[in-house]
Scaffold this motif. Structure first.
Motif, PDB file in Angstrom:
ATOM      1  N   PRO A 166      -2.197  46.836  73.775  1.00 31.72           N
ATOM      2  CA  PRO A 166      -1.365  46.138  74.770  1.00 31.72           C
ATOM      3  C   PRO A 166      -2.187  45.812  76.019  1.00 31.72           C
ATOM      4  O   PRO A 166      -3.096  46.571  76.384  1.00 31.72           O
ATOM      5  N   ASN A 167      -1.863  44.693  76.627  1.00 34.39           N
ATOM      6  CA  ASN A 167      -2.520  44.298  77.887  1.00 34.39           C
ATOM      7  C   ASN A 167      -1.737  44.946  79.029  1.00 34.39           C
ATOM      8  O   ASN A 167      -0.706  44.423  79.459  1.00 34.39           O
ATOM      9  N   TYR A 168      -2.229  46.090  79.485  1.00 39.75           N
ATOM     10  CA  TYR A 168      -1.470  46.860  80.474  1.00 39.75           C
ATOM     11  C   TYR A 168      -1.319  46.109  81.792  1.00 39.75           C
ATOM     12  O   TYR A 168      -0.347  46.290  82.510  1.00 39.75           O
ATOM     13  N   THR A 169      -2.299  45.256  82.122  1.00 38.96           N
ATOM     14  CA  THR A 169      -2.182  44.474  83.358  1.00 38.96           C
ATOM     15  C   THR A 169      -0.982  43.540  83.282  1.00 38.96           C
ATOM     16  O   THR A 169      -0.138  43.481  84.180  1.00 38.96           O
ATOM     17  N   ALA A 170      -0.891  42.815  82.129  1.00 37.39           N
ATOM     18  CA  ALA A 170       0.196  41.855  81.970  1.00 37.39           C
ATOM     19  C   ALA A 170       1.539  42.558  81.877  1.00 37.39           C
ATOM     20  O   ALA A 170       2.564  42.029  82.302  1.00 37.39           O
ATOM     21  N   LEU A 171       1.559  43.777  81.289  1.00 43.59           N
ATOM     22  CA  LEU A 171       2.815  44.499  81.103  1.00 43.59           C
ATOM     23  C   LEU A 171       3.249  45.224  82.370  1.00 43.59           C
ATOM     24  O   LEU A 171       4.349  45.765  82.424  1.00 43.59           O
TER      25      LEU A 171
HETATM   26  C1  LIG Z   1      -4.182  40.621  80.492  1.00 38.47           C
HETATM   27  O1  LIG Z   1      -3.230  39.909  81.262  1.00 38.47           O
HETATM   28  C2  LIG Z   1      -3.735  39.407  82.482  1.00 38.47           C
HETATM   29  C3  LIG Z   1      -2.583  38.811  83.250  1.00 38.47           C
HETATM   30  O2  LIG Z   1      -1.764  38.017  82.445  1.00 38.47           O
HETATM   31  C4  LIG Z   1      -4.845  38.370  82.191  1.00 38.47           C
HETATM   32  O3  LIG Z   1      -5.369  37.886  83.388  1.00 38.47           O
HETATM   33  C5  LIG Z   1      -5.925  39.057  81.383  1.00 38.47           C
HETATM   34  O4  LIG Z   1      -6.919  38.115  81.019  1.00 38.47           O
HETATM   35  C6  LIG Z   1      -5.353  39.712  80.149  1.00 38.47           C
HETATM   36  N1  LIG Z   1      -6.401  40.482  79.512  1.00 38.47           N
HETATM   37  C7  LIG Z   1      -6.681  40.347  78.232  1.00 38.47           C
HETATM   38  C8  LIG Z   1      -7.762  41.242  77.689  1.00 38.47           C
HETATM   39  O5  LIG Z   1      -6.085  39.576  77.515  1.00 38.47           O
END
Ligand SMILES: *[C@@H]1O[C@H](CO)[C@@H](O)[C@H](O)[C@H]1NC(C)=O
Length: 311
Positions: free
Chosen positions: A146-151
């Motif tokens: 999971p993309n923890y930043t996006a979540l």
């Molecule tokens: C995760 O999500 C963030 C924000 O949407 C984005 O900037 C980032 O590139 C994403 N990271 C990956 C590894 O997909």
């Protein structure tokens, strides 16, 4: 009657086919907590990389009963054929006058037929459990990525339930959503318990007093070790393995006790001739001798908990 059994078996096989080889049914999608330590184990890879390889496991599950049951039945046949007590009742009760099938062959096919039916039933139960619960494997977060930043869970233990939360390989994610109960645990305990009960009641003391118990305990131990290996390789939680073993053992015991009644008792025989004989004590002597003789024979054949000890 036979037709009906064939229909049931065919339906079972079809269900197994749809569960195992198609994606007709997909598991419930469970959410997860960010960085849940119980779901963050490393990915052990596909089943082929397991210490207990599926090819070997399923070869034993399919092959061992055939070898063991055929072997035991041949030995029983050779040892007891002259005594005739084990078999003649079966000829009379089941075959009637229609046709003669070697009773050894009949018994072997019955034991193996019920075994195969139980194996498919176990597989269906396990698949149904896995699809309904959608329980997550210990390595789920490693393959989900999971993309923890996006979540939005950089530092909080947030519960994530979006279905598009995962970015990993969809096949791996699907594999990680089918864990409760453990199929390997169920499909190894089922044969072990079925064969253990078969051996304990049918081998008797033929090979010495400890041969049967030793074989049975070895089979069950191997099955339990298979389950422990699932946990050790991070492929399942303890709860998955214990639930799988319970399903396998329960189906084996159920079939043995209620379907293959050889294990418990000989098929029951009408007792009315002997009752009539004891009631009418003033009958002529040939009649009394005859009833005594038959009831003795059936008493021997009906010894509970034994399918071979007819001496
Ligand atoms: C995760 O999500 C963030 C924000 O949407 C984005 O900037 C980032 O590139 C994403 N990271 C990956 C590894 O997909």
């Amino acid at each position: 009657m036979l037709y009906f059994q064939v229909v049931i078996l065919a339906a079972t096989v079809m269900l197994v086919y749809y569960c195992e080889f198609t994606d007709t049914f997909s598991p419930a999608e469970q959410g997860f907590i960010c960085r849940d330590p119980t779901l963050s184990k490393p990915d052990p890879g596909p089943e082929q990389y397991s210490g207990i390889q599926p090819v070997i496991l399923y070869s034993v599950v399919g092959g061992l009963p055939v070898v063991l049951i055929s072997g035991v039945e041949v030995v029983i046949f050779l040892l007891h054929y002259n005594l005739n007590n084990l078999y003649d009742q079966e000829k009379a009760v089941v075959m009637g006058d229609c046709c003669y099938v070697n009773p050894m062959v009949r018994r072997t096919f019955r034991f193996l037929g019920v075994y195969v039916f139980g194996l498919f039933t176990t597989d269906i139960f396990v698949n149904a459990g896995q699809l309904v619960t959608g329980s997550l494997a210990p390595y789920f977060l490693s393959v989900c990525r999971p993309n923890y930043t996006a979540l939005g869970c950089q530092n909080t233990a947030r519960f994530v339930s979006q279905s598009d939360a995962c970015t990993g390989n969809p096949d791996d994610i699907m594999r990680a959503r089918k864990t409760f109960p453990s199929k390997e645990a169920a499909l190894s305990v089922y044969p072990a318990v079925y064969l253990a009960m078969y051996v304990m009641s049918c081998v008797g003391s033929t090979g010495g007093r400890l041969a049967g118990p030793l074989l049975s305990l070895s089979l069950v131990s191997l099955a339990v070790l298979t389950g422990i290996n699932r946990v050790a390789e991070y492929r399942n939680h303890w709860s998955d393995v214990i639930a799988g073993q319970a399903v396998g053992a329960a189906i084996a015991v159920f079939l043995v006790v209620f379907v293959v009644q050889y294990f418990k008792k000989r098929p029951s025989v009408p007792q009315s001739p002997s009752d009539a004989g004891t009631a009418d004590t003033d009958e002529d002597s040939p009649q009394i001798n005859h009833t005594v003789e038959t009831s003795d024979k059936y008493a021997v054949a009906q010894t509970p908990g034994s399918c071979t000890e007819v001496t």
